[in-house]
Design an enzyme around this catalytic site. Structure first.
Site, PDB file in Angstrom:
ATOM      1  N   ALA A 120      -8.545   2.394  -2.308  1.00 39.79           N
ATOM      2  CA  ALA A 120      -9.035   4.041  -2.593  1.00 39.79           C
ATOM      3  C   ALA A 120      -8.433   4.449  -1.274  1.00 39.79           C
ATOM      4  O   ALA A 120      -8.405   3.804  -0.177  1.00 39.79           O
ATOM      5  CB  ALA A 120     -10.411   4.187  -2.726  1.00 39.79           C
TER       6      ALA A 120
ATOM      7  N   GLU B 245     -14.215  -3.614   1.357  1.00 41.40           N
ATOM      8  CA  GLU B 245     -15.010  -2.116   1.698  1.00 41.40           C
ATOM      9  C   GLU B 245     -15.994  -2.395   2.613  1.00 41.40           C
ATOM     10  O   GLU B 245     -16.491  -1.516   3.351  1.00 41.40           O
ATOM     11  CB  GLU B 245     -15.467  -2.037   0.219  1.00 41.40           C
TER      12      GLU B 245
ATOM     13  N   GLU C 215      -9.271  -3.873  -7.577  1.00 43.41           N
ATOM     14  CA  GLU C 215     -10.004  -3.278  -8.819  1.00 43.41           C
ATOM     15  C   GLU C 215      -9.251  -2.680  -9.776  1.00 43.41           C
ATOM     16  O   GLU C 215      -9.331  -3.241 -11.048  1.00 43.41           O
ATOM     17  CB  GLU C 215     -11.087  -2.537  -8.323  1.00 43.41           C
TER      18      GLU C 215
ATOM     19  N   GLY D 176      -9.983  -0.907  -3.972  1.00 40.75           N
ATOM     20  CA  GLY D 176      -9.606  -0.261  -5.344  1.00 40.75           C
ATOM     21  C   GLY D 176      -8.312  -0.768  -6.039  1.00 40.75           C
ATOM     22  O   GLY D 176      -8.211  -0.706  -7.109  1.00 40.75           O
TER      23      GLY D 176
HETATM   24  N1  CAA Z   1      -6.062   4.763   2.411  1.00 39.32           N
HETATM   25  C1  CAA Z   1      -5.328   5.561   3.193  1.00 39.32           C
HETATM   26  N2  CAA Z   1      -4.204   5.391   3.631  1.00 39.32           N
HETATM   27  C2  CAA Z   1      -3.906   3.860   3.957  1.00 39.32           C
HETATM   28  C3  CAA Z   1      -4.946   2.845   3.426  1.00 39.32           C
HETATM   29  C4  CAA Z   1      -5.762   3.401   2.512  1.00 39.32           C
HETATM   30  N3  CAA Z   1      -6.711   2.448   1.685  1.00 39.32           N
HETATM   31  N4  CAA Z   1      -4.264   1.712   3.694  1.00 39.32           N
HETATM   32  C5  CAA Z   1      -3.275   1.923   4.419  1.00 39.32           C
HETATM   33  N5  CAA Z   1      -3.055   3.286   4.386  1.00 39.32           N
HETATM   34  C6  CAA Z   1      -1.755   4.057   5.321  1.00 39.32           C
HETATM   35  C7  CAA Z   1      -2.023   3.865   6.845  1.00 39.32           C
HETATM   36  O1  CAA Z   1      -2.801   5.060   7.169  1.00 39.32           O
HETATM   37  C8  CAA Z   1      -0.797   4.057   7.327  1.00 39.32           C
HETATM   38  O2  CAA Z   1      -0.447   5.264   7.156  1.00 39.32           O
HETATM   39  P1  CAA Z   1      -0.089   6.160   8.637  1.00 39.32           P
HETATM   40  O3  CAA Z   1       1.293   5.472   9.100  1.00 39.32           O
HETATM   41  O4  CAA Z   1       0.313   7.536   8.076  1.00 39.32           O
HETATM   42  O5  CAA Z   1      -0.998   5.805   9.679  1.00 39.32           O
HETATM   43  C9  CAA Z   1       0.110   3.316   6.337  1.00 39.32           C
HETATM   44  O6  CAA Z   1      -0.891   3.276   5.016  1.00 39.32           O
HETATM   45  C10 CAA Z   1       0.366   1.985   6.423  1.00 39.32           C
HETATM   46  O7  CAA Z   1      -0.820   1.204   6.989  1.00 39.32           O
HETATM   47  P2  CAA Z   1      -0.818   0.289   8.352  1.00 39.32           P
HETATM   48  O8  CAA Z   1      -0.301   0.839   9.448  1.00 39.32           O
HETATM   49  O9  CAA Z   1      -2.349   0.052   8.414  1.00 39.32           O
HETATM   50  O10 CAA Z   1      -0.158  -1.017   7.710  1.00 39.32           O
HETATM   51  P3  CAA Z   1      -0.420  -2.291   8.239  1.00 39.32           P
HETATM   52  O11 CAA Z   1       0.728  -3.221   7.553  1.00 39.32           O
HETATM   53  O12 CAA Z   1      -0.594  -2.539   9.666  1.00 39.32           O
HETATM   54  O13 CAA Z   1      -1.870  -2.870   7.759  1.00 39.32           O
HETATM   55  C11 CAA Z   1      -3.296  -3.148   5.837  1.00 39.32           C
HETATM   56  C12 CAA Z   1      -1.897  -3.185   6.297  1.00 39.32           C
HETATM   57  C13 CAA Z   1      -4.045  -4.396   6.218  1.00 39.32           C
HETATM   58  C14 CAA Z   1      -3.345  -2.975   4.397  1.00 39.32           C
HETATM   59  C15 CAA Z   1      -4.088  -1.935   6.434  1.00 39.32           C
HETATM   60  O14 CAA Z   1      -3.456  -0.773   6.137  1.00 39.32           O
HETATM   61  C16 CAA Z   1      -5.657  -1.701   5.653  1.00 39.32           C
HETATM   62  O15 CAA Z   1      -6.335  -2.470   6.158  1.00 39.32           O
HETATM   63  N6  CAA Z   1      -5.822  -0.810   4.952  1.00 39.32           N
HETATM   64  C17 CAA Z   1      -7.136  -0.404   4.435  1.00 39.32           C
HETATM   65  C18 CAA Z   1      -7.470  -1.476   3.303  1.00 39.32           C
HETATM   66  C19 CAA Z   1      -8.938  -1.138   2.850  1.00 39.32           C
HETATM   67  O16 CAA Z   1      -9.664  -1.155   3.804  1.00 39.32           O
HETATM   68  N7  CAA Z   1      -9.058  -0.816   1.497  1.00 39.32           N
HETATM   69  C20 CAA Z   1     -10.301  -0.535   0.809  1.00 39.32           C
HETATM   70  C21 CAA Z   1     -10.386   0.849   0.617  1.00 39.32           C
HETATM   71  S1  CAA Z   1     -11.803   1.460   0.557  1.00 39.32           S
HETATM   72  C22 CAA Z   1     -11.977   1.339  -1.486  1.00 39.32           C
HETATM   73  O17 CAA Z   1     -11.051   0.719  -2.041  1.00 39.32           O
HETATM   74  C23 CAA Z   1     -13.168   1.603  -2.110  1.00 39.32           C
HETATM   75  C24 CAA Z   1     -13.202   1.065  -3.588  1.00 39.32           C
HETATM   76  O18 CAA Z   1     -13.776   0.195  -3.836  1.00 39.32           O
HETATM   77  C25 CAA Z   1     -13.047   2.098  -4.750  1.00 39.32           C
END
Ligand code: CAA
Length: 241
Positions: free
Chosen positions: A94, A160, A140, A137
């Site tokens: 998400a 999460e 999911e 998500g």
């Molecule tokens: N939401 C919004 N933006 C996201 C994102 C997310 N879930 N995941 C990555 N991005 C964005 C980053 O903000 C970044 O944007 P900017 O360049 O503008 O800063 C871009 O994507 C690239 O990301 P990274 O620089 O972090 O890339 P990386 O290769 O260093 O790391 C990653 C990759 C490990 C996937 C890391 O991005 C990460 O940990 N992302 C979050 C993953 C996460 O926590 N997902 C769960 C979300 S909560 C959810 O999904 C709730 C639910 O159950 C419905």
């Protein structure tokens, strides 16, 4: 890592919930956050296309996805749908920047996630072709697909917990059913990721495919399904699910 800039494609102003949004007229390739391509042989390819945010599932993306999926489901020429992302990310979850300001009572009262699982209402089989990150998500969404193929670099996870929330779209249930309680709980409680080979060995995905053949292989599966009787396929899908 995560910065505070929202990707442009999701900056359209929109309501916080949109279960009753009217359908837009469907034509392939007209969405901001996904690509839709009707292939020969009854298969449609839907590609999540928000690369700057690793296909994070913002409202606008889900709105596009639901709209396209509902239209494809009604299209008699489409007998199977392949859903994929990029090589780096199927979907990184998400959209955290959209989630951040929202509190639980607000998300509950506005049915924030209700329209996320519209994919489950389709009669047309959906084959997920997952490479790169399928997190939160994103994992999911992948698990809502009927058949999953993984590219060699696929990584599944429910991180999460690292954000102080829990999987909101069925990750706790579907992951447990797919790979068993112990390993599913390990993923949900530690936030660790699971690679493609392990996902295949535990039954989360059908098989692992070289990255450059992943989408073609998923389309082949779709084309095989497309040759069968549509009512039988729809009924078999419903019964399996
Ligand atoms: N939401 C919004 N933006 C996201 C994102 C997310 N879930 N995941 C990555 N991005 C964005 C980053 O903000 C970044 O944007 P900017 O360049 O503008 O800063 C871009 O994507 C690239 O990301 P990274 O620089 O972090 O890339 P990386 O290769 O260093 O790391 C990653 C990759 C490990 C996937 C890391 O991005 C990460 O940990 N992302 C979050 C993953 C996460 O926590 N997902 C769960 C979300 S909560 C959810 O999904 C709730 C639910 O159950 C419905």
């Amino acid at each position: 890592m995560l910065s505070n800039t929202l990707a442009k494609s999701c900056m359209r102003s929109r309501p916080l919930f949109m279960a009753s949004r009217p359908m837009a007229a469907f034509s392939t390739g007209t969405y901001d956050n996904i690509l839709v391509d009707k292939k020969e042989g009854g298969v449609a390819l839907v590609t999540l296309n928000r690369p700057k945010a690793l296909n994070a599932l913002c409202y606008a993306l889900f709105e596009d996805l639901n709209d396209a999926m509902m239209q494809l489901d009604k299209d008699p020429e489409v007998r199977a749908i392949v859903l994929t992302g990029s090589e780096k990310a199927f979907a990184a979850g998400a959209d955290i920047k959209e989630m951040e300001p929202r509190m639980y009572p607000d998300t509950y009262m506005t049915d924030m996630l209700t329209w996320w699982d519209q994919l489950n209402t389709l009669k047309t089989p959906v084959i997920g072709a997952v490479n790169g990150y399928a997190l939160g998500g994103g994992s999911e969404l992948a698990m809502m697909c009927d058949i999953l193929l993984a590219g060699e670099d696929a990584k599944f996870g429910q991180p999460e917990v690292n954000l102080g929330v829990i999987p909101g779209m069925g990750g706790t249930q579907r992951m447990v059913r797919a790979i068993g309680k112990s390993r599913a709980m390990e993923l949900c409680l530690t936030g660790d990721m699971m690679g493609a080979e392990e996902a295949a060995s535990r039954g989360l995905v059908s098989r692992v495919v070289p990255v450059d053949q992943l989408v073609d292989e998923a389309i082949k599966v779709g084309a095989k399904i497309a040759k069968k009787s549509a009512p039988s396929i729809a009924m078999a899908k419903e019964c399996c699910n």
